[in-house]
Write an enzyme that holds these catalytic residues in place. Structure first.
Site, short mmCIF file in Angstrom:
data_model
loop_
_atom_site.label_atom_id
_atom_site.label_comp_id
_atom_site.label_asym_id
_atom_site.label_seq_id
_atom_site.Cartn_x
_atom_site.Cartn_y
_atom_site.Cartn_z
N ASP A 1 1.00 -1.40 -0.07
CA ASP A 1 -0.19 -0.10 -0.04
C ASP A 1 0.91 0.91 0.12
OD1 ASP A 1 -2.22 1.71 0.43
OD2 ASP A 1 -3.46 0.26 1.04
N HIS B 1 1.34 1.41 -3.96
CA HIS B 1 0.54 2.72 -3.82
C HIS B 1 1.05 4.03 -3.23
CE1 HIS B 1 -3.47 -0.05 -2.89
NE2 HIS B 1 -2.71 -0.95 -3.64
#
Length: 681
Positions: free
Chosen positions: A461, A494
């Site tokens: 993430d 991300h």
């Protein structure tokens, strides 16, 4: 430093006098005193992890604000960090002097002590045409010191022609006494490093016994399986090389009654029926308040602990997920790194290890999930999945936190959570969590005065994420502020530097510089929130950064983020403003081969705000993009951006030779200077 063929117009750094006042730095009058003696009447310079991000400009050519992060000094080593000169166009390195004698340069030192540096060097080697910004290390690990001894340090900047700048203001640093140590495998504790025996009680006993100020709990080589562990004030946890703390795969080893609330529970309790707050299970390593972080008072920095350190070359393994069929990949520096299954709430029972056991047992026995504020009649799978997995490390209510060297691997949920802390530093970690669902590297929530340097990130993430509460009640909480992020290598994941979506109490005063981002999937600078979250992000400086092969957009600022329902009470719209992007190179976005973008679906700059998103949605304002160069990218998509500046922004190549500038009718008051190509008329 940018190639001489593209010299930036000017440079701005942290204002020397202003930041020194905030940090409380104390300079000594002269260098050259014996190592054992500090100048009369001069105390050691205070820790610099109280640094704020002041964007004032100056004219100094000397390095600024030389200092030492809180708890970074041991009996035989210390960490020096400094701000770049106000004017640094031609700076290629820095030289450190100890007691008037040169001891080395920052770039040489980084190759020894920073796990990020070999990736930075590989990135430079691949930049055959000198397209990218050249990042420069501005920190130095000093080793070979003696206990209880004072040393004086200065730093100079090395220019491209080999000359040196004037020296920084000097500081004095005193090493600590040798620390008392307890080893978890000693007869008093009997931990077993076979990867099978559960050692929670043995390791916790060692931690609880280690009460002499500065005491160190040593985890030697071996694989030590354990459940949740809880640290306390004035201690160090040292994971020696070859040591692995392996998280238990049983949910009961992370007891919910010892867990924490992500955000404090308002007092008096909100009257709105939709308000929710869930007590989460503890992480593998924790510092938590006695009241689980329920009250705002209990999580004030220092309320839970002071002076906590985690150091060493070992691994903290959350045992959260299964590996992929391949198990690992060879990265761009020639190292093998793990790969975990990309999962979800619908697949966790198949893909998870600890994540599966925690989800399964929460679903089978929801009555055992105590501590829910304003409990709903039923707990959906999305709630169970989002609230009842353990992260890897959670630090709440800590003043002076230092984490160095360890590898963060395979969490069931998030990586390292730094919540409601003051003076935290994360130095030289390896974050290997790709592609673990929600496997962030670092998250700052309600935290102030942080330093993030020399880290290698390969995450499932965001690499470094900021949160600051949700909606009406979150706006009453603590902001996340004054964080300095530099000399890191960020891959995959991300967002590189990410804000939100929880922004209610503001994320503010962040300096991100001299980082390299490679194959980051969803924005090198990613700012996301909603039209009812409140707060937002402001006073950011994102500069001197090289970005290549971005998976989607390079820059994302959106108020249309798809926020999962989580029990917050709506408030006014969030916004982002006063964001400066300077001296940045971007080569490629939305391309699986790191070449030209393959479709228009991911704009290189994606700004989603303003009335086009819905009636009354806030616009974003006061952005500056200056001295930024793009190639092999998609056109921009800019909605609701007002009163912003684009100066010396160049698009060398755009998909289908399109004009890169796509702005909607609500993007007004913006200026474009020395922009190539110019926006279409």
């Amino acid at each position: 430093m940018r190639s001489t063929r593209r010299k930036p117009k000017f440079r701005r750094s942290l204002g020397g006098a202003a930041l020194a006042a905030v940090m409380g730095l104390t300079s000594v009058a002269a260098m050259g005193s014996p190592a054992s003696a500090a100048p009369t009447g001069k105390a050691d310079s205070p820790a610099c992890s109280s640094s704020s991000v002041d964007l004032d400009s100056g004219t100094s050519r000397a390095p600024q604000n030389l200092c030492v992060p809180a708890q970074a000094t041991d009996s035989n080593k210390t960490l020096l960090v400094w701000n770049k000169p106000d004017i640094y166009d031609d700076v290629v390195d820095y030289r450190v002097y100890m007691d008037g004698r040169a001891v080395g340069t920052a770039e040489e030192n980084a190759r020894i002590f920073s796990p990020a540096q070999e990736y930075v060097d590989a990135f430079r080697d691949a930049d055959k045409d000198d397209f990218h910004v050249r990042t420069v290390a501005h920190n130095y690990t000093v080793t070979g010191l003696s206990p209880r001894t004072s040393y004086q340090f200065t730093v100079t900047a090395i220019r491209a022609d080999g000359s040196e700048s004037p020296a920084s203001a000097p500081i004095t640093v005193s090493t600590t006494p040798e620390r008392h140590q307890v080893t978890i495998t000693s007869p008093a504790f009997k931990a077993v490093g076979d990867g099978k025996a559960l050692n929670t009680a043995s390791i916790q006993k060692a931690i609880d016994t280690c009460r002499t100020p500065g005491c160190t709990v040593v985890v030697p080589a071996g694989t030590f399986k354990t459940g949740a562990l809880f640290l306390h004030s004035d201690m160090t946890l040292e994971l020696q090389e070859g040591a692995r703390l392996l998280g238990s795969d049983h949910a009961e080893d992370y007891p919910l009654d010892k867990g924490y609330y992500l955000y404090p529970v308002p007092d008096p309790l909100p009257t709105e029926a939709e308000y929710r707050n869930y007590r989460r299970p503890p992480s593998l390593i924790n510092v938590l308040p006695e009241d689980n972080g329920r009250s705002a008072q209990g999580r004030e920095p220092g309320a839970a602990a002071n002076n906590v350190r985690i150091v060493g070359k070992g691994v903290v393994d959350g045992n959260g997920w299964e590996r992929t069929a391949e198990g690992s990949v060879m990265d761009e520096a020639g190292n093998e790194i793990p790969q975990y299954v990309a999962s979800s709430a619908g697949k966790v029972l198949d893909d998870g290890v600890l994540a599966a056991d925690q989800f399964r047992k929460a679903k089978e026995n929801p009555k055992a999930l105590t501590g829910i504020i304003n409990r709903p009649e039923t707990l959906d799978d999305s709630v169970l999945y989002g609230q009842y997995r353990s992260s890897l490390m959670t630090f709440m209510g800590v003043k002076n936190l230092y984490v160095e060297g360890v590898t963060a691997d395979n969490p069931a949920f998030h990586g390292v959570m730094i919540l409601d802390t003051e003076n935290s530093t994360v130095n030289g970690m390896r974050h290997t969590t790709y592609n673990a669902n929600n496997g962030d590297g670092l998250e700052f929530g309600g935290a102030t005065n942080g330093i993030v340097l020399n880290n290698f990130f390969d995450t499932g993430d965001d690499q470094v994420n900021f949160a600051a509460g949700q909606g009406k009640y979150g706006a009453m909480g603590r902001p996340s502020e004054n964080v300095w992020i530099f000399n890191n290598y960020m891959r995959m994941g991300h967002g590189g530097v990410a804000v939100g979506s929880n922004t209610a109490a503001w994320v503010q005063r962040v300096l991100a510089e001299d980082n390299v981002m490679y194959k980051v999937e969803t924005g090198g600078l990613r700012m996301k929130s909603t039209s009812d979250m409140a707060g937002g992000g402001r006073d950011f400086l994102f500069r001197d950064t090289a970005m290549a092969c971005m998976g989607s957009s390079a820059f994302i600022m959106t108020l249309s983020y798809n926020q999962s329902p989580s029990g917050y009470i709506a408030a006014e719209s969030a916004t982002f403003k006063d964001v400066k992007v300077r001296n940045v190179s971007v080569d490629g976005n939305n391309s699986p081969t790191c070449g030209m973008a393959v479709s228009d679906s991911k704009p290189v700059i994606d700004i989603q705000a303003g009335p086009s998103l819905g009636e009354g949605t806030a616009t974003l304002s006061a952005f500056t993009f200056q001295d930024v160069v793009f190639r092999n990218v998609n056109p921009t998509n800019i909605k609701g951006l007002t009163n912003s500046t684009f100066d010396d922004v160049t698009f060398q190549s755009v998909r289908n030779n399109a004009n890169p500038w796509r702005l909607d009718q609500y993007s007004t008051g913006n200026t474009f200077t020395d922009v190539t190509p110019a926006p279409a008329q």
